[in-house]
Design an enzyme around this catalytic site. Structure first.
Site, PDB file in Angstrom:
ATOM      1  N   SER A 225      39.349  53.931  50.648  1.00  0.00           N
ATOM      2  CA  SER A 225      39.669  55.195  49.992  1.00  0.00           C
ATOM      3  C   SER A 225      39.121  56.333  50.853  1.00  0.00           C
ATOM      4  O   SER A 225      38.011  56.227  51.379  1.00  0.00           O
ATOM      5  CB  SER A 225      39.003  55.259  48.608  1.00  0.00           C
ATOM      6  OG  SER A 225      39.034  56.597  48.095  1.00  0.00           O
TER       7      SER A 225
ATOM      8  N   ASP B  12      41.867  36.675  38.569  1.00  0.00           N
ATOM      9  CA  ASP B  12      40.838  37.340  39.372  1.00  0.00           C
ATOM     10  C   ASP B  12      41.318  37.580  40.793  1.00  0.00           C
ATOM     11  O   ASP B  12      41.320  36.662  41.624  1.00  0.00           O
ATOM     12  CB  ASP B  12      39.576  36.448  39.368  1.00  0.00           C
ATOM     13  CG  ASP B  12      38.470  37.033  40.225  1.00  0.00           C
ATOM     14  OD1 ASP B  12      37.551  36.277  40.610  1.00  0.00           O
ATOM     15  OD2 ASP B  12      38.533  38.243  40.529  1.00  0.00           O
TER      16      ASP B  12
END
Ligand SMILES: CNCc1ccc(Oc2cccnc2)o1
Length: 409
Positions: A279, A115
């Site tokens: 992004s 993870d």
């Protein structure tokens, strides 16, 4: 006088200076002498002092003093670099990816969820109530000759999906593939929430986030990656998750055969302990790219792609029959026809989530509607580029350059 220039050359070389032996026609002194013009050797790479000194001894076959020999041995030991790779298998619908690890002596083999969105290695253990264990393999520290209890240390974690676990801490040897950390903090669960109890193939989590958010009290512990990265050829790991078939986590190297085209690199903001990045925007299907900063984390431990509400509604607006289903707590849409691709930017590059990967799973028994793999990040505070985004790409988690690299595959 060959010896003289050679010794001087060797000595100068050891200091990073190179002597230029002038050709006959540019001597400035009287006949029979030579003046040595010293120039810095641009290609001279800095060499470890003892190494340079040892080179001179070796050059003339002189016995190396013991202190120097020992210094060289220590240096070479630290120079030993390695790499590793391990396969990771998707559970049904790619809900999570399980990866084998070995803990203790003799080794106890478990499969856990790697993870990148958390930083604790914890496992189901013999310290749990048996009612919280349903099929998982448990770690038994009393059955490991190398386990050492970290006295007074405890941990408790709550994850983004509301699941939680807690327990105490041991140091023990942990091996992933051919990589071993002899004294890794292994957090033994005493309690886990029902989501973990019901997750019967998953024996725990291995955090690949930054150690700054490790949950052990009073003294936070290092992740496996932080412990091993100094021994790796490069301080990075790569994530290659796939839809419905095994993928891999590689440590210390970038496999050029694992991706196509160029890697798009983007800086990481690790200030919250995550592999955070921004992004520049997105596109729906073949539509125009929309500039829209999306800040989020690359999280292998989250199944879906969780994005700002404005982006998610702009995406589902393009799908005939898509709607938010309050009963299911998310957007659903007709499984057929295939929905449009979702594209997000990574620096100057783009990552495409194919439409057929946006359909996460059937939303009803008749398989008429599908539950979307793209949902909102409402309430989290940042977006989460989970498995739905990651499995489309080959992703480099570079702790050296503190950057993420995304490539098609
Ligand atoms: C599926 N629920 C149990 C479970 C498996 C992995 C995790 O942990 C998570 C959940 C969400 C984000 N990151 C890690 O919980």
């Amino acid at each position: 006088m060959l010896l003289f220039p050679t010794i001087l050359t060797a000595a100068l070389a050891a200091t990073g200076m190179a002597a230029a032996i002038p050709s006959r026609d540019d001597t400035t002194a009287n006949k029979g002498t030579a003046s040595l013009l010293q120039v810095r050797n641009p290609s001279f790479e800095f060499r470890h002092g003892p190494l340079a000194l040892a080179k001179a001894y070796q050059k003339f076959g002189a016995p190396m003093p013991e202190d120097l020999r020992a210094a060289i041995a220590r240096f070479r030991q630290n120079q030993k670099r390695t790499t590793g790779t391990i396969a990771t298998d998707p559970e049904k619908h790619d809900v999570e990816y399980l990866t084998p690890i070995s803990v203790g002596t003799p080794s106890q083999d478990l499969v856990v969820d790697f993870d990148t969105g958390s930083s604790d290695l914890w496992v189901f253990s013999t310290e749990m109530s048996t009612s919280d264990i349903k099929g998982q393999t448990v770690y038994d520290p009393n059955n490991s000759s190398t386990s050492e209890k970290v006295q007074g240390s405890t941990w408790k974690i709550t994850y983004g999906d509301g699941s939680s676990s807690s327990g105490d801490v041991y140091l023990d040897t942990v091996t992933i593939g051919n990589l071993t950390v002899p004294s890794q903090a292994v957090e033994a669960a005493k309690k886990v929430s029902s989501e973990f109890t019901d997750d019967s193939h998953n024996d725990g989590l291995l955090g690949l986030g930054f150690s700054a958010i490790n949950a052990v009290e009073p003294t936070p512990q290092n992740t496996f990656f932080d412990n091993i990265k100094g021994s790796l050829d490069a301080p990075l790991f790569t994530v290659d998750l796939k839809h419905g078939t095994p993928g891999s986590f590689n440590f210390g190297y970038i496999d050029p055969a694992a991706y196509i085209g160029n890697i798009s690199w983007t800086p990481v903001d690790s200030s919250q302990g995550y592999w955070g990045f921004t992004s520049p925007g997105y596109a729906v299907g073949t539509g125009a790219f929309r500039n829209h900063s999306i800040s989020g984390i690359a999280d292998t431990g989250t199944t879906l792609l969780l994005l700002p509400k404005s982006v998610v509604s702009a995406y589902y607006k393009e799908i005939q029959g898509a709607q938010y289903d309050s009963d299911q707590g998310g957007y659903i849409f007709p499984c057929s026809p295939t929905p449009p691709d979702f594209v997000f930017g990574v620096n100057k590059g783009i990552v495409t989530v194919p439409g057929d990967m946006v359909s996460y799973a059937p939303a009803d028994s008749a398989n008429q509607n599908c539950f979307g793999g793209i949902q909102t990040d409402t309430g989290i505070g940042f977006s989460i580029f989970g498995d739905v985004a990651l499995k489309t790409s080959f992703v480099v988690f570079d702790a050296g350059g503190l950057q993420l690299g995304w490539a098609a595959k």
